[in-house]
Design an enzyme around this catalytic site. Structure first.
Site: not given
Ligand code: 3PG
Ligand code: MG
Length: 399
Positions: A37, A200, A356, A379
């Protein structure tokens, strides 16, 4: 395509810029274990510095409850400085006297990294007063740049409220992520294979519905597959599955059938009594063998992996979201590894990987560059693929 203004559309020279990045990176013992990132943020950071801006970079890391040094962003400062070949100052609180003092003294070309936004509950509450404190760090003529693609699905102070206090535009990573994922969903090279795994089913219903419309084939893996198996009346032992989603699973399968989209559920799995390294494993073929009551399905089996590998070879493009098994444990990574081999061996389809855990696994294996595109957002990429609005993008200035 991208309908929001970017840093190309605004004069940044001699301005102080509040840059929202997603530096939510894995940290162990105060050291970053994966800098993907950070690397992906560099084009925007360098462009802004080269154009004479001073940068105040903010991010969250993890999900701390209040101030918790385990979740400090300090470990990001040194690798960032190393990549930029410039010093990076660090302020131990993202608002308040220290941050204000360092921000006020910044000259064009200088970089300040702020401590974790989530040390303040106001961040996740999308609090306007907190957003104004952040915005005020830029002094007069400040600009807000959103480049934290991974967090734009959240309506937080640093993604939404802040845009009411400063002209707000997108950075290059955000633009590239939105354009690439949108293009892959709207104009995929056909045949398109959608590979959907992970834990999920509830999180994936919307994206499965979209894939039913656009994909030629959908192949399911991960714990999510257990719900589809259970919905077909197959005993899944102790395996993780969503008991309240069985009807939903059957509806998805029948919707795919009506649309003529092939829907592939694993025909075999790797099972063990315990989810741990060196657990005793065996392969179960769901139609002919049965699971014991204390069995857990922890990976797709070799037949299913081979089937998916063949589908990969027949595809022109692949969109992949979610691993096929518990890849954190070597014993349950073979299914995912077989699929990866097919995805990365010539002739290979153009593959877009959602962020993710899937991206995390490729990063750990150092094979990210073998894929056409690996998203920095988990997400966020899922929401974009699902057709849900992204509040942190909507809040930006339109072109
Ligand atoms: C992630 O790693 O999915 C993003 O940085 C968002 O983090 P969060 O799901 O804790 O909001
Ligand atoms: Mg997340």
């Amino acid at each position: 395509m991208f309908t929001k203004q970017t840093i190309r559309d605004i004069d940044v020279t001699n301005k102080k810029i509040l840059l929202r990045a997603d530096y939510n990176v894995p940290v162990e013992d105060g050291r970053i274990t994966d800098d993907y990132r950070i690397q992906k943020s560099l084009p925007t950071v360098k462009y802004l510095l080269d154009h004479g801006a001073a940068l105040i970079i903010c991010s969250h890391l993890g999900r701390p409850e209040g101030v918790d040094k385990k979740f400090s962003l300090k470990p990001v400062a040194e690798p960032l400085s190393h990549m930029l070949k410039e010093p990076v100052e660090f302020a131990a609180d993202c608002v308040g006297p220290e941050a204000t003092q360092v921000a006020t003294g910044l000259s064009p070309g200088q970089v300040l990294l702020l401590e974790n936004l989530r040390f303040h509950a106001e961040e996740q509450a999308d609090d306007d007063g907190f957003a104004k404190q952040l915005a005020d760090l830029t002094g007069p003529d400040g600009i807000f740049v959103q480049d934290g693609f991974g967090v734009v699905h959240r309506a937080h102070a640093s993604t939404v409220a802040v845009t009411k206090h400063l002209p707000a535009v997108a950075g290059f990573l955000l633009e590239t992520e939105v354009d690439t994922i949108t293009e892959a969903m709207e104009h995929p090279a056909k045949p398109l294979l959608a590979l959907v795994g992970g834990a999920k089913i509830a999180d994936k219903i919307d994206v499965l519905k979209r894939f039913i419309d656009i994909a030629d084939t959908i192949a399911i893996g991960g714990a999510m597959a257990n719900t589809f198996l259970a919905a077909q009346g197959i005993a899944v032992g102790q395996s993780l599955y969503d008991k309240d989603q069985l009807d939903q699973a059957n509806q998805i399968v029948s919707a795919a059938g009506k649309k003529g989209t092939d829907f592939i559920i694993p025909s075999d799995g790797v099972v063990a009594h315990e989810m741990k390294a060196s657990a005793k494993t065996r392969v179960v073929r769901f139609q002919s063998d049965s699971l014991k009551s204390n069995d857990n399905i922890l990976d797709i089996g070799p037949d299913s992996a081979k089937k998916i590998a063949d589908l990969v070879k027949a595809a022109k493009s692949v969109i992949w979201n979610g691993t096929m098994g518990v890849t954190e444990i070597k014993e349950f990574a073979a299914g995912t590894d077989t699929v990866i081999k097919a995805l990365t061996t010539d002739p290979k389809p153009r593959t877009l990987v959602g962020g993710g855990d899937t991206a995390g696994y490729l990063e750990n294996r150092h094979i990210v560059d073998k894929f056409a595109f690996v998203s920095t957002g988990g997400g966020a990429s899922l929401d974009l693929m699902s057709g849900r609005p992204l509040p942190g993008v909507e809040a930006l200035r339109s072109k």
